[in-house]
Design an enzyme around this catalytic site. Structure first.
Site, PDB file in Angstrom:
ATOM      1  N   HIS A 136       0.893  -0.936   0.105  1.00  0.00           N
ATOM      2  CA  HIS A 136       0.190   0.209   0.005  1.00  0.00           C
ATOM      3  C   HIS A 136       1.015   1.168   0.064  1.00  0.00           C
ATOM      4  O   HIS A 136       2.250   1.229   0.479  1.00  0.00           O
ATOM      5  CB  HIS A 136      -0.805   0.128   1.201  1.00  0.00           C
ATOM      6  CG  HIS A 136      -1.899   1.031   1.317  1.00  0.00           C
ATOM      7  ND1 HIS A 136      -1.572   2.478   1.988  1.00  0.00           N
ATOM      8  CD2 HIS A 136      -3.198   1.281   0.781  1.00  0.00           C
ATOM      9  CE1 HIS A 136      -2.587   2.922   1.716  1.00  0.00           C
ATOM     10  NE2 HIS A 136      -3.755   2.475   0.992  1.00  0.00           N
ATOM     11  N   ALA A 137       0.356   2.357  -0.486  1.00  0.00           N
ATOM     12  CA  ALA A 137       1.143   3.414  -0.531  1.00  0.00           C
ATOM     13  C   ALA A 137       1.639   4.038   0.898  1.00  0.00           C
ATOM     14  O   ALA A 137       2.678   4.725   0.646  1.00  0.00           O
ATOM     15  CB  ALA A 137       0.178   4.602  -1.153  1.00  0.00           C
ATOM     16  N   THR A 138       1.168   3.651   2.029  1.00  0.00           N
ATOM     17  CA  THR A 138       1.766   3.897   3.184  1.00  0.00           C
ATOM     18  C   THR A 138       2.897   3.159   3.675  1.00  0.00           C
ATOM     19  O   THR A 138       3.455   3.390   4.607  1.00  0.00           O
ATOM     20  CB  THR A 138       0.678   4.124   4.386  1.00  0.00           C
ATOM     21  OG1 THR A 138      -0.077   2.754   4.354  1.00  0.00           O
ATOM     22  CG2 THR A 138      -0.467   4.934   3.858  1.00  0.00           C
ATOM     23  N   LYS A 139       3.201   2.188   2.824  1.00  0.00           N
ATOM     24  CA  LYS A 139       4.084   1.183   3.428  1.00  0.00           C
ATOM     25  C   LYS A 139       5.708   1.562   2.798  1.00  0.00           C
ATOM     26  O   LYS A 139       5.434   2.489   1.937  1.00  0.00           O
ATOM     27  CB  LYS A 139       3.697  -0.070   2.971  1.00  0.00           C
ATOM     28  CG  LYS A 139       2.495  -0.723   3.446  1.00  0.00           C
ATOM     29  CD  LYS A 139       2.501  -0.589   5.096  1.00  0.00           C
ATOM     30  CE  LYS A 139       0.903  -0.946   5.621  1.00  0.00           C
ATOM     31  NZ  LYS A 139      -0.310  -0.384   5.231  1.00  0.00           N
ATOM     32  N   PHE A 140       6.504   0.880   3.705  1.00  0.00           N
ATOM     33  CA  PHE A 140       8.051   1.420   3.127  1.00  0.00           C
ATOM     34  C   PHE A 140       8.263   1.021   1.927  1.00  0.00           C
ATOM     35  O   PHE A 140       8.911   1.516   0.937  1.00  0.00           O
ATOM     36  CB  PHE A 140       8.863   0.566   4.272  1.00  0.00           C
ATOM     37  CG  PHE A 140      10.369   0.620   3.882  1.00  0.00           C
ATOM     38  CD1 PHE A 140      10.899   1.975   4.102  1.00  0.00           C
ATOM     39  CD2 PHE A 140      11.314  -0.605   3.589  1.00  0.00           C
ATOM     40  CE1 PHE A 140      12.118   2.147   3.785  1.00  0.00           C
ATOM     41  CE2 PHE A 140      12.403  -0.108   3.153  1.00  0.00           C
ATOM     42  CZ  PHE A 140      12.949   1.049   3.429  1.00  0.00           C
TER      43      PHE A 140
END
Length: 199
Positions: A164-168
């Site tokens: 997801h876009a919020t992951k590293f």
């Protein structure tokens, strides 16, 4: 760049276990010690597929401090979440609380590796082994992490990661299930592609 686009066009297949999905899975496998990798559309669906592939019924113990999708995946598969405390220092699942929460309906333990911090692997594995239930990990935050030199994809029964876009490591969306169990991976691939084989 144009050569890569030409290869993609000529392959005439991007999804449904196509060559680029397989290449992506192979790279993830190498990063995680050669485990089986099954790419999925996102991590919550990956967790649902994993719970279904394990054919679980009853209760699942998971941490009280996690993103709601972890619990939703359990509920969506007809399992009852049983929440256990997390440890003050790491915010990951407290094995002592897990042991207290075990009941006759316990079907699995779901640990969550949070912000790259690994759960207390050995303690949770010992509890799961003694009880005879799978230990799976929501590893959405843990791609590339290791525990005592062991890649996270080799820990427990299986792990689910997120892109997801919020992951590293992100690709705007997506996820994968990692497991050392070939039979489980084969079942997951069948679930992912509606039972089709050999395409």
């Amino acid at each position: 760049r144009h050569a890569r686009l030409d290869v993609m066009r000529d392959a005439r297949r991007l999804t449904n276990d196509g060559p680029f999905v397989r290449e992506f899975e192979a790279r993830l496998s190498r990063l995680n010690g050669g485990v089986e990798v099954v790419a999925v559309c996102n991590a919550p669906v990956g967790m649902q597929m994993l719970l279904k592939a394990l054919d679980l019924r009853g209760e699942v113990i998971l941490p009280s401090f996690t993103f709601i999708a972890t619990a939703h995946a359990c509920l969506w598969e007809g399992l009852e979440p049983v929440f256990a405390d997390v440890e003050r220092g790491s915010h990951t699942l407290d094995p002592e609380c897990v042991a207290r929460q075990l009941g006759p309906e316990t079907a699995a333990i779901v640990g969550v590796h949070l912000w790259g911090r690994m759960s207390r692997i050995r303690e949770l594995e010992a509890i799961a082994r003694a009880r005879g239930v799978p230990l799976v990990f929501d590893a959405a935050h843990a791609l590339g992490c290791t525990h005592q030199g062991v890649p996270m994809g080799r820990l427990g029964t299986a792990s689910v990661v997120s892109f997801h876009a919020t992951k590293f490591v992100q690709s705007l969306e997506g996820g994968a299930i990692l497991t050392a169990a070939r039979a489980l991976a084969d079942r997951l691939r069948l679930l992912r592609d509606f039972g089709f084989q050999g395409f």
